[in-house]
Scaffold this motif. Structure first.
Motif, short mmCIF file in Angstrom:
data_model
loop_
_atom_site.label_atom_id
_atom_site.label_comp_id
_atom_site.label_asym_id
_atom_site.label_seq_id
_atom_site.Cartn_x
_atom_site.Cartn_y
_atom_site.Cartn_z
N PRO A 1 7.45 0.62 -4.23
CA PRO A 1 8.24 -0.12 -3.26
C PRO A 1 8.75 0.61 -1.94
CG PRO A 1 9.53 0.41 -5.28
CD PRO A 1 8.06 1.11 -5.54
N HIS A 2 8.61 1.72 -1.90
CA HIS A 2 9.01 2.57 -0.81
C HIS A 2 7.72 2.91 0.25
CE1 HIS A 2 12.83 2.94 -2.78
NE2 HIS A 2 12.24 3.46 -3.82
N GLN A 3 6.84 2.17 -0.01
CA GLN A 3 5.70 2.49 0.79
C GLN A 3 5.10 1.24 1.36
OE1 GLN A 3 4.73 5.44 1.91
NE2 GLN A 3 6.45 6.27 0.62
N PRO A 4 4.60 1.00 2.57
CA PRO A 4 4.04 -0.24 3.02
C PRO A 4 3.01 -0.81 1.84
CG PRO A 4 3.95 1.37 4.53
CD PRO A 4 4.24 2.32 3.50
N LEU A 5 3.29 -2.04 1.60
CA LEU A 5 2.31 -2.78 0.73
C LEU A 5 0.85 -3.02 0.82
CD1 LEU A 5 2.32 -4.06 -2.14
CD2 LEU A 5 3.07 -6.30 -1.01
N ALA A 6 0.41 -3.18 2.25
CA ALA A 6 -0.94 -3.74 2.35
C ALA A 6 -1.74 -2.54 2.26
CB ALA A 6 -0.90 -4.23 4.03
N PRO A 7 -1.67 -1.17 2.62
CA PRO A 7 -2.46 -0.25 2.44
C PRO A 7 -2.51 -0.10 0.91
CG PRO A 7 -0.74 0.45 4.02
CD PRO A 7 -0.50 -0.83 3.56
N GLN A 8 -1.48 -0.16 0.19
CA GLN A 8 -1.58 -0.13 -1.49
C GLN A 8 -2.63 -1.05 -1.94
OE1 GLN A 8 2.19 1.08 -3.54
NE2 GLN A 8 3.00 0.51 -1.66
N ILE A 9 -2.44 -2.23 -1.75
CA ILE A 9 -3.42 -3.25 -2.25
C ILE A 9 -4.84 -3.15 -1.67
CG2 ILE A 9 -3.70 -5.66 -2.15
CD1 ILE A 9 -1.28 -5.08 -3.80
N GLU A 10 -5.02 -2.70 -0.51
CA GLU A 10 -6.08 -2.34 -0.03
C GLU A 10 -6.80 -1.35 -0.85
OE1 GLU A 10 -8.50 -1.25 4.25
OE2 GLU A 10 -6.40 -1.64 4.33
N ALA A 11 -6.09 -0.38 -1.20
CA ALA A 11 -6.66 0.86 -2.00
C ALA A 11 -6.97 0.33 -3.25
CB ALA A 11 -5.57 1.79 -2.14
N LEU A 12 -6.31 -0.57 -3.87
CA LEU A 12 -6.53 -0.92 -5.24
C LEU A 12 -8.17 -1.85 -5.27
CD1 LEU A 12 -3.19 -2.77 -6.63
CD2 LEU A 12 -4.38 -0.47 -7.42
N LEU A 13 -8.25 -2.53 -4.03
CA LEU A 13 -9.61 -3.25 -4.06
C LEU A 13 -10.47 -2.32 -3.57
CD1 LEU A 13 -8.51 -6.63 -2.31
CD2 LEU A 13 -9.02 -6.24 -4.49
N ASP A 14 -10.39 -1.54 -2.80
CA ASP A 14 -11.43 -0.43 -2.64
C ASP A 14 -11.97 0.41 -3.69
OD1 ASP A 14 -11.29 -1.04 0.19
OD2 ASP A 14 -10.23 0.69 0.60
N GLY A 15 -10.72 0.85 -4.56
CA GLY A 15 -11.08 1.38 -5.78
C GLY A 15 -12.11 0.57 -6.85
N LEU A 16 -12.18 -0.49 -6.75
CA LEU A 16 -12.98 -1.26 -7.64
C LEU A 16 -14.43 -1.15 -7.11
CD1 LEU A 16 -11.36 -4.72 -7.64
CD2 LEU A 16 -11.52 -3.38 -9.24
N GLY A 17 -14.97 -0.51 -6.25
CA GLY A 17 -16.25 -0.29 -5.68
C GLY A 17 -17.37 -1.30 -5.66
N LEU A 18 -16.82 -2.60 -5.40
CA LEU A 18 -17.72 -3.62 -5.10
C LEU A 18 -18.32 -3.61 -3.49
CD1 LEU A 18 -15.74 -6.53 -6.31
CD2 LEU A 18 -17.75 -5.48 -7.62
N THR A 19 -19.61 -3.59 -3.21
CA THR A 19 -19.97 -3.86 -2.00
C THR A 19 -19.67 -4.95 -1.31
OG1 THR A 19 -22.02 -4.98 -2.73
CG2 THR A 19 -22.14 -2.35 -3.13
N ALA A 20 -19.96 -5.02 0.07
CA ALA A 20 -19.68 -6.12 0.86
C ALA A 20 -20.39 -7.44 0.30
CB ALA A 20 -19.90 -5.98 2.18
N SER A 21 -21.76 -7.04 -0.11
CA SER A 21 -22.37 -8.23 -0.52
C SER A 21 -21.88 -8.79 -2.02
CB SER A 21 -23.94 -7.78 -0.79
OG SER A 21 -24.72 -8.81 -1.44
N GLU A 22 -21.50 -7.99 -2.70
CA GLU A 22 -20.76 -8.13 -4.21
C GLU A 22 -19.58 -9.04 -3.98
OE1 GLU A 22 -22.02 -5.12 -7.24
OE2 GLU A 22 -20.60 -4.23 -5.88
N TRP A 23 -18.76 -8.81 -3.07
CA TRP A 23 -17.45 -9.55 -2.72
C TRP A 23 -17.81 -10.83 -2.31
CZ3 TRP A 23 -13.23 -8.38 -4.52
CH2 TRP A 23 -12.60 -6.89 -4.59
#
Length: 126
Positions: free
Chosen positions: A38-60
């Protein structure tokens, strides 16, 4: 179909309910811990969660996905914005509800919300 789960674990019963509602077999459930700092900006944290899924642009853009949103409302809002950007539409999301009269807290699938259809209906109110 894939379920990306940012909330509490889904049970075998929940998966059966999802399959009954959609008529599609659940092939995979990706459980994603959604605890944020909660002490860090939220958007980059959520982006990192989604990036960590490893889905390609096509899969998304093409994979059949259902999302179980995180319980924290700010995380859910940010996640939906990120997902819309990656997929080009709002994904369907699960709505769970407590099982009435359950001695131990249990949840069942109440419905699958088709957010894209809800959005398109709302456009008619402009």
């Amino acid at each position: 179909m894939r379920i990306i789960n940012f909330s509490h674990p889904l049970t075998a019963e929940n998966l059966g309910q999802i399959e009954a509602l959609t008529g599609v077999k659940v092939e995979e459930v990706k459980d994603v811990p959604s605890q944020i700092d909660p002490h860090q900006p939220l958007a980059p944290q959520i982006e990192a969660l989604l990036d960590g899924l490893g889905l390609t642009a096509s899969e998304w853009q093409t994979a059949p996905l259902i999302i179980n949103l995180p319980a924290l409302n700010y995380s859910a809002a940010c996640l939906l914005a990120q997902l819309h950007g990656r997929t080009g539409h709002f994904p369907p999301v699960l709505r769970l509800r407590p099982v009435p009269g359950s001695l131990v807290p249990r949840f069942e699938v109440a419905e699958i919300l088709n957010l894209q259809a809800i959005r398109e209906r709302a456009r008619g109110k402009r």
